[in-house]
Design a protein around this motif. Sequence first.
Motif, PDB file in Angstrom:
ATOM      1  N   ASN A 129       0.824  -1.215   0.000  1.00  0.00           N
ATOM      2  CA  ASN A 129       0.000   0.000   0.000  1.00  0.00           C
ATOM      3  C   ASN A 129       0.847   1.249   0.000  1.00  0.00           C
ATOM      4  O   ASN A 129       0.662   2.146  -0.815  1.00  0.00           O
ATOM      5  N   VAL A 130       1.773   1.277   0.966  1.00  0.00           N
ATOM      6  CA  VAL A 130       2.624   2.459   1.095  1.00  0.00           C
ATOM      7  C   VAL A 130       3.428   2.631  -0.198  1.00  0.00           C
ATOM      8  O   VAL A 130       3.547   3.739  -0.728  1.00  0.00           O
ATOM      9  N   ARG A 133       1.161   3.917  -3.059  1.00  0.00           N
ATOM     10  CA  ARG A 133       0.833   5.331  -2.852  1.00  0.00           C
ATOM     11  C   ARG A 133       2.024   6.202  -3.233  1.00  0.00           C
ATOM     12  O   ARG A 133       1.861   7.272  -3.799  1.00  0.00           O
ATOM     13  N   ARG A 143     -11.361   9.451   2.868  1.00  0.00           N
ATOM     14  CA  ARG A 143     -12.135   8.410   3.552  1.00  0.00           C
ATOM     15  C   ARG A 143     -13.434   8.988   4.112  1.00  0.00           C
ATOM     16  O   ARG A 143     -13.426   9.678   5.123  1.00  0.00           O
ATOM     17  N   TYR A 165       5.143   7.695   7.232  1.00  0.00           N
ATOM     18  CA  TYR A 165       5.043   6.479   6.435  1.00  0.00           C
ATOM     19  C   TYR A 165       6.053   6.396   5.299  1.00  0.00           C
ATOM     20  O   TYR A 165       6.571   5.328   5.010  1.00  0.00           O
ATOM     21  N   GLU A 302      -9.745   1.267  -2.491  1.00  0.00           N
ATOM     22  CA  GLU A 302      -9.534   0.051  -1.693  1.00  0.00           C
ATOM     23  C   GLU A 302     -10.418   0.063  -0.456  1.00  0.00           C
ATOM     24  O   GLU A 302     -11.078   1.049  -0.145  1.00  0.00           O
ATOM     25  N   ILE A 304     -10.545  -0.256   3.789  1.00  0.00           N
ATOM     26  CA  ILE A 304      -9.545   0.248   4.752  1.00  0.00           C
ATOM     27  C   ILE A 304      -9.051  -0.851   5.690  1.00  0.00           C
ATOM     28  O   ILE A 304      -8.171  -0.644   6.494  1.00  0.00           O
TER      29      ILE A 304
HETATM   30  C1  IPM Z   1      -4.692   1.719   5.731  1.00  0.00           C
HETATM   31  C2  IPM Z   1      -3.827   0.593   6.209  1.00  0.00           C
HETATM   32  C3  IPM Z   1      -2.455   0.778   5.638  1.00  0.00           C
HETATM   33  C4  IPM Z   1      -1.916   2.064   6.168  1.00  0.00           C
HETATM   34  C5  IPM Z   1      -1.460  -0.338   5.903  1.00  0.00           C
HETATM   35  C6  IPM Z   1      -1.960  -1.649   5.392  1.00  0.00           C
HETATM   36  C7  IPM Z   1      -0.104  -0.015   5.369  1.00  0.00           C
HETATM   37  O1  IPM Z   1      -3.818   0.549   7.584  1.00  0.00           O
HETATM   38  O2  IPM Z   1      -4.851   1.861   4.527  1.00  0.00           O
HETATM   39  O3  IPM Z   1      -5.174   2.478   6.563  1.00  0.00           O
HETATM   40  O4  IPM Z   1      -1.457   2.113   7.294  1.00  0.00           O
HETATM   41  O5  IPM Z   1      -1.975   3.044   5.467  1.00  0.00           O
END
Ligand code: IPM
Length: 378
Positions: A129-130, A133, A143, A165, A302, A304
């Motif tokens: 995910n990270v 992004r 969100r 992050y 996606e 959450i």
């Molecule tokens: C979210 C998840 C992700 C995040 C993880 C899976 C890396 O917790 O999308 O909130 O921390 O961003």
Amino acid sequence: MDKLQAAQEHFIKVVQEQLERVARMKEDTEIVDYTKLDKIIIGCCGGDGIGPAITAEAERVLRAVLKEDVESGKIEFRQIDGLTIENRIAVNKAIPEDVLAEIKACHVILKGPTTTPSKGDGPNIESANVAMRRELDLFANVRPVSVPEEGIDWTFFRENTEGEYVLGSKGVVIDEDMSFDFKVITTQGTRRIAKAAFEFARTNGKKHVAIITKANILKKTDGKFLEICYDVAKDYPEIQVDDWFVDIISANLINEKVRNQYEVFVLPNLYGDIITDEAAQIQGGVGTAGSANVGNKYSMFEAIHGSAPRMLETGRQMYANPASMIKAAELLLRHIGYPQKADEVLKALKIANDTIKMTGRSDGATGAEFANCVIENL
Ligand code: IPM
Ligand code: MG
């Protein structure tokens, strides 16, 4: 090598990379308008655990609602299979090169949850995910959370490409007694997320934006975030703006007397991660929430929540609730210029939520039955 010198070299490298990122952000100002494209390519990545099962159901809903445009060729779906934990471990990359190339050949991505090994839990691979992004520069994590009977209609704008992050896998172990991680906040990174939040407020008739930080403690990074958000706010005089510390806001969200006064929130990455899980729980659980990850060029949609590997291990993936991924599909539709179809999906999703009993086990409905109900009610 001397510990101090090693730390210094490490830090210099981290700063250099971030300076390069700032330079790229300064250049990258062109925004793709999906409504002007002749063809929109939607890539579907199932991910891990229950991901493939629930993503397939959400894709089915999308295909049903976009039927005519799929037939005319305006919309194309592509299956992207390689974003699995097994594959990522095999090539030791958060996103294998070939998978990233397939992703970049699409305009928007519908992505199931992916598994991230934690420290001590197998190989030290960065979160997919990270990485996604960052690679697609999806800076705005939007969100929405709503509880209509309580007058709650919140939209969170979580900064998605910096904070704690982006440097999460760039920390440094000085010796057996000491470790550092880093947090970075930039003017450009903050300005663009703040602008996204205020623009959203303006175009959706929202009257209030709350900036969330811990700027009394993290004076440099959160201090900058706060200052830049207030600066951006000057261009939106009709919108009331104030700021709150992340600790008290987490209390206020469970305070029924005050929580429905909030509308739009803008917040750095880590706080956004934590607060949006709390908010989703107020709405009915993390399984009910979808999330849009939006950049200038690409966007990804996606759930959450995580990949629930235990459900797969016990063979229960077909009982996983696809509501969060269908919610993500709804956000995708809105983003690519189909607001009416998005409303249709939302309405049908509510009917399915109210009529289909999902338990995650064989005494409840399957994900396919849930999605069928959504499709029937479109
Ligand atoms: C979210 C998840 C992700 C995040 C993880 C899976 C890396 O917790 O999308 O909130 O921390 O961003
Ligand atoms: Mg999270």
